[in-house]
Design a protein around this motif. Structure first.
Motif, PDB file in Angstrom:
ATOM      1  N   GLY A 168      43.285  32.568  39.205  1.00  0.00           N
ATOM      2  CA  GLY A 168      42.821  31.473  40.176  1.00  0.00           C
ATOM      3  C   GLY A 168      43.474  31.541  41.008  1.00  0.00           C
ATOM      4  O   GLY A 168      43.587  30.810  42.544  1.00  0.00           O
ATOM      5  N   HIS A 169      45.043  32.470  41.598  1.00  0.00           N
ATOM      6  CA  HIS A 169      45.567  32.436  42.530  1.00  0.00           C
ATOM      7  C   HIS A 169      45.829  32.224  44.023  1.00  0.00           C
ATOM      8  O   HIS A 169      45.773  31.761  44.792  1.00  0.00           O
ATOM      9  N   HIS A 170      44.450  33.162  43.874  1.00  0.00           N
ATOM     10  CA  HIS A 170      43.828  33.730  45.285  1.00  0.00           C
ATOM     11  C   HIS A 170      43.123  32.059  46.347  1.00  0.00           C
ATOM     12  O   HIS A 170      42.554  32.660  46.784  1.00  0.00           O
TER      13      HIS A 170
ATOM     14  N   VAL B 265      54.764  34.311  39.394  1.00  0.00           N
ATOM     15  CA  VAL B 265      55.399  36.288  39.024  1.00  0.00           C
ATOM     16  C   VAL B 265      54.162  37.127  39.151  1.00  0.00           C
ATOM     17  O   VAL B 265      54.651  38.274  39.247  1.00  0.00           O
ATOM     18  N   ASP B 266      53.200  36.979  39.894  1.00  0.00           N
ATOM     19  CA  ASP B 266      51.893  37.751  39.974  1.00  0.00           C
ATOM     20  C   ASP B 266      52.292  38.649  40.994  1.00  0.00           C
ATOM     21  O   ASP B 266      53.287  38.340  41.978  1.00  0.00           O
ATOM     22  N   PHE B 267      52.282  39.818  41.340  1.00  0.00           N
ATOM     23  CA  PHE B 267      52.846  40.596  42.033  1.00  0.00           C
ATOM     24  C   PHE B 267      51.635  40.041  43.650  1.00  0.00           C
ATOM     25  O   PHE B 267      52.735  40.696  44.746  1.00  0.00           O
ATOM     26  N   HIS B 268      50.709  39.518  44.091  1.00  0.00           N
ATOM     27  CA  HIS B 268      50.295  39.558  44.948  1.00  0.00           C
ATOM     28  C   HIS B 268      50.736  37.833  44.815  1.00  0.00           C
ATOM     29  O   HIS B 268      50.790  37.465  44.379  1.00  0.00           O
ATOM     30  N   HIS B 269      50.794  37.340  46.572  1.00  0.00           N
ATOM     31  CA  HIS B 269      51.288  36.274  46.617  1.00  0.00           C
ATOM     32  C   HIS B 269      49.995  35.745  46.775  1.00  0.00           C
ATOM     33  O   HIS B 269      49.046  36.031  46.990  1.00  0.00           O
TER      34      HIS B 269
ATOM     35  N   LEU C 228      49.859  39.808  35.415  1.00  0.00           N
ATOM     36  CA  LEU C 228      50.803  41.499  34.453  1.00  0.00           C
ATOM     37  C   LEU C 228      50.342  42.382  35.315  1.00  0.00           C
ATOM     38  O   LEU C 228      51.261  43.264  34.910  1.00  0.00           O
ATOM     39  N   ASP C 229      50.435  42.570  37.154  1.00  0.00           N
ATOM     40  CA  ASP C 229      50.526  43.356  37.572  1.00  0.00           C
ATOM     41  C   ASP C 229      52.268  43.842  38.037  1.00  0.00           C
ATOM     42  O   ASP C 229      52.300  45.095  39.390  1.00  0.00           O
ATOM     43  N   ILE C 230      52.818  43.244  38.128  1.00  0.00           N
ATOM     44  CA  ILE C 230      54.042  43.599  37.801  1.00  0.00           C
ATOM     45  C   ILE C 230      54.834  44.716  37.326  1.00  0.00           C
ATOM     46  O   ILE C 230      55.576  44.629  36.983  1.00  0.00           O
TER      47      ILE C 230
ATOM     48  N   GLU D  98      46.994  35.634  35.426  1.00  0.00           N
ATOM     49  CA  GLU D  98      46.528  35.657  36.838  1.00  0.00           C
ATOM     50  C   GLU D  98      46.285  37.387  36.886  1.00  0.00           C
ATOM     51  O   GLU D  98      45.596  37.628  35.537  1.00  0.00           O
ATOM     52  N   GLY D  99      46.627  37.822  37.541  1.00  0.00           N
ATOM     53  CA  GLY D  99      46.121  39.168  37.801  1.00  0.00           C
ATOM     54  C   GLY D  99      46.630  40.540  37.212  1.00  0.00           C
ATOM     55  O   GLY D  99      47.966  39.797  36.429  1.00  0.00           O
ATOM     56  N   GLY D 100      46.250  41.593  37.031  1.00  0.00           N
ATOM     57  CA  GLY D 100      46.823  42.464  35.753  1.00  0.00           C
ATOM     58  C   GLY D 100      45.675  43.675  35.927  1.00  0.00           C
ATOM     59  O   GLY D 100      44.271  43.341  35.399  1.00  0.00           O
ATOM     60  N   TYR D 101      45.963  44.705  36.212  1.00  0.00           N
ATOM     61  CA  TYR D 101      45.086  45.915  36.317  1.00  0.00           C
ATOM     62  C   TYR D 101      45.494  47.680  35.452  1.00  0.00           C
ATOM     63  O   TYR D 101      44.451  47.824  35.843  1.00  0.00           O
ATOM     64  N   ASP D 102      46.443  47.269  34.680  1.00  0.00           N
ATOM     65  CA  ASP D 102      46.728  48.662  33.637  1.00  0.00           C
ATOM     66  C   ASP D 102      46.178  48.249  32.537  1.00  0.00           C
ATOM     67  O   ASP D 102      46.578  47.360  31.457  1.00  0.00           O
TER      68      ASP D 102
END
Ligand SMILES: [Zn+2]
Length: 275
Positions: free
Chosen positions: A91-93, A126-130, A215-217, A252-256
């Motif tokens: 949701g954060h975007h 703490v998602d990689f993206h703002h 989890l994309d960090i 939030e995100g994560g793509y691996d």
């Protein structure tokens, strides 16, 4: 925007809308909101081409907000002090009147708004993206502190926001903190940045904290250029639990794809085991 997503339930099975035409900067506002073909309004509410909408989008996005709100309710009612809301889609975007970046409705913002009825809350992203959506929603408010650590927008999505000089407006001045990260940050460096962020959270004295967990960090993630290790997700969870206030984690995100489950489990297990 919510009505628009809801109206897309009228799409036929197998049919989808892909936003690809957008009102440009000086487009006459009266025209831009009203293309004759309803579904083509996607470009009015969406800011990128990363999302496909179909008849089930509203149901899925609403369910995701429900999951975050269930978490928020357990925390607010004092039934739990640590909850993880495994939200999909993320949701954060998503802002209050726009969506994008794989996000439709802002799960963390909905939870924060609900929790802020009881007192000040902080969101640490703490998602990689703002989290441009979350920032925008609370930009003029002081009752929700937004702190985000993310890849510097000079090189990272969403490019238009996430700079350190975006500090809030009006009542919200000073309650938006962006910490853009250089490329290549690993566990040790990330720990320093995170501790710096949490010092600001402690000073703010929220009664609860929401973690927008990306989890994309992770070092193997194809959409980021920083790299923390898998066990580090446990450490992040423990660090938040050590604040001694209720913690609501929201995915939030994560793509691996190969390591997502383990990294998520590390965070959730550490939350469950915290004192
Ligand atoms: Zn992300």
């Amino acid at each position: 925007m919510v009505d628009y997503i809801k109206s897309c339930e009228e799409l036929k099975e197998g049919e989808s809308v892909f936003p690809h035409v957008f009102p440009y900067r000086d487009f006459t506002p009266e025209f831009s909101a009203h293309p004759r073909i309803n579904f083509k309004k996607a470009g009015y509410y969406c800011f990128d081409v990363g999302i496909e909408i179909d008849k089930d989008t509203f149901t899925a996005a609403k369910a995701s907000v429900d999951v975050s709100m269930t978490g928020a309710q357990l925390i607010r009612d004092g039934k739990e002090t640590r909850v993880f809301s495994l939200c999909r889609p993320p949701g954060h975007h998503a802002g209050y009147d726009h969506f994008g970046g794989y996000c439709i409705f802002n799960n963390a913002a909905a939870a924060a708004y609900y929790l802020s009825q009881k007192g000040n809350v902080a969101i640490v992203d703490v998602d990689f993206h703002h989290g441009n959506g979350t920032q925008g929603i609370f930009y003029e408010q002081s009752d929700v502190l937004y702190v985000s650590l993310h890849g510097n927008p000079d090189r990272s999505y969403p490019y238009f926001s996430g700079f350190a000089d975006e500090t809030g407006k009006k009542l919200g001045k000073g309650y938006n903190i962006n910490i853009p990260l250089p490329a290549g940050v690993g566990d040790d460096e990330y720990r320093k940045y995170l501790n710096g962020a949490l010092r600001k959270v402690k000073k703010y004295k929220p009664w609860a904290v929401i973690v927008s967990l990306g989890l994309d960090i992770f070092k193997g993630d194809p959409l980021s250029d920083i790299g923390v290790s898998s066990p580090f997700f446990s450490e992040i969870a423990r660090t938040f639990c050590d604040l001694g206030i209720p913690v609501l984690g929201i995915l939030e995100g994560g793509y691996d794809m190969a390591d997502l489950a383990q990294n998520g489990a590390n965070f959730i297990e550490a939350m469950a085991q915290a004192e």
